[in-house]
Design an enzyme around this catalytic site. Sequence first.
Site, PDB file in Angstrom:
ATOM      1  CG  ASP A  62       6.962  -2.028   9.530  1.00  0.00           C
ATOM      2  OD1 ASP A  62       7.648  -2.576   8.646  1.00  0.00           O
ATOM      3  OD2 ASP A  62       6.588  -0.846   9.452  1.00  0.00           O
ATOM      4  NE  ARG A  82      -2.231   1.092   3.746  1.00  0.00           N
ATOM      5  CZ  ARG A  82      -2.925   1.488   4.795  1.00  0.00           C
ATOM      6  NH1 ARG A  82      -4.241   1.423   4.762  1.00  0.00           N
ATOM      7  NH2 ARG A  82      -2.346   1.921   5.878  1.00  0.00           N
ATOM      8  CG  ASP A 116       3.217  -1.675   9.036  1.00  0.00           C
ATOM      9  OD1 ASP A 116       3.219  -0.774   8.192  1.00  0.00           O
ATOM     10  OD2 ASP A 116       3.415  -2.881   8.738  1.00  0.00           O
ATOM     11  CB  THR A 125      -1.905   7.227  -3.185  1.00  0.00           C
ATOM     12  OG1 THR A 125      -1.330   5.903  -3.221  1.00  0.00           O
ATOM     13  CG2 THR A 125      -0.982   8.185  -3.918  1.00  0.00           C
TER      14      THR A 125
END
Length: 224
Positions: free
Chosen positions: A216, A112, A213, A116
């Site tokens: 991560d 992703r 995340d 944006t």
Amino acid sequence: MELSIKKPENISVCDHPLALHNLTIMRNKNTPAELFRNATRRLAEVLFFSATDNLPTVKTEIETPLVGTEAIIIDPSAEVIIAPILRAGLLFSEVASNLMPDATVQHIGLYRDETTLKPVWYYNKIPKKFANPLNTFVYILDPMLATGGSAVEAIKLYVNKDIPQENIRFLSLLSAPEGIEKVHKEFPNVKVITAWVDDHLNDHGYIVPGLGDAGDRTFNTLYK
Ligand code: PRP
Ligand code: URA
């Protein structure tokens, strides 16, 4: 939980105590990567188990050590596809292929864009054609369903190869209402199976309260 989705029967929240307990471990910001991965594996197992309840079965004849008997197996003619979205879906896929060692694993390379929030392709090796789309069952795996952009791209791949939406299931460990709505707007008959639906997305497209995340935290790439 109130969702403005077209087909509430096409969302399944697998809020089993084992699922929620492990999700809580994942949410905790103090959980280190190793324990985060362990909790992911346990949660993924519960979810995949529950999501595969649509697989067709057939009867077969076997011999137990005592007698001959009729018994049930997953229809060997069904093609089962595990489709993890890279990279956070990798661990999910490891769990799923341990549970279904004969399934085909098709990696979907999407990330992703941070600005944006749109999905960007970098790897796709799914076949040009499926031999029997009506007898193909796809489980797309991603720990997070946020805006739904990545999910829609991945589902589109299979729908464009004539696999019925009813045979495609999207599994996410944690979802945002916005993502579920987006998936069902485009593909109302694809079932979304998740352990929980959180409150909302923040301005950066992160699920709140969320778990941060997923990629991560799984791969310990949270650089300070
Ligand atoms: C995360 C996650 C999903 C996607 C969800 O991946 O694993 O693939 O974001 O967001 P969306 O619903 O808004 O599309 P990310 O892009 O961070 O890539 P990574 O797994 O490589 O870290
Ligand atoms: N991707 C993640 O890993 N976490 C979020 O909250 C949203 C997208």
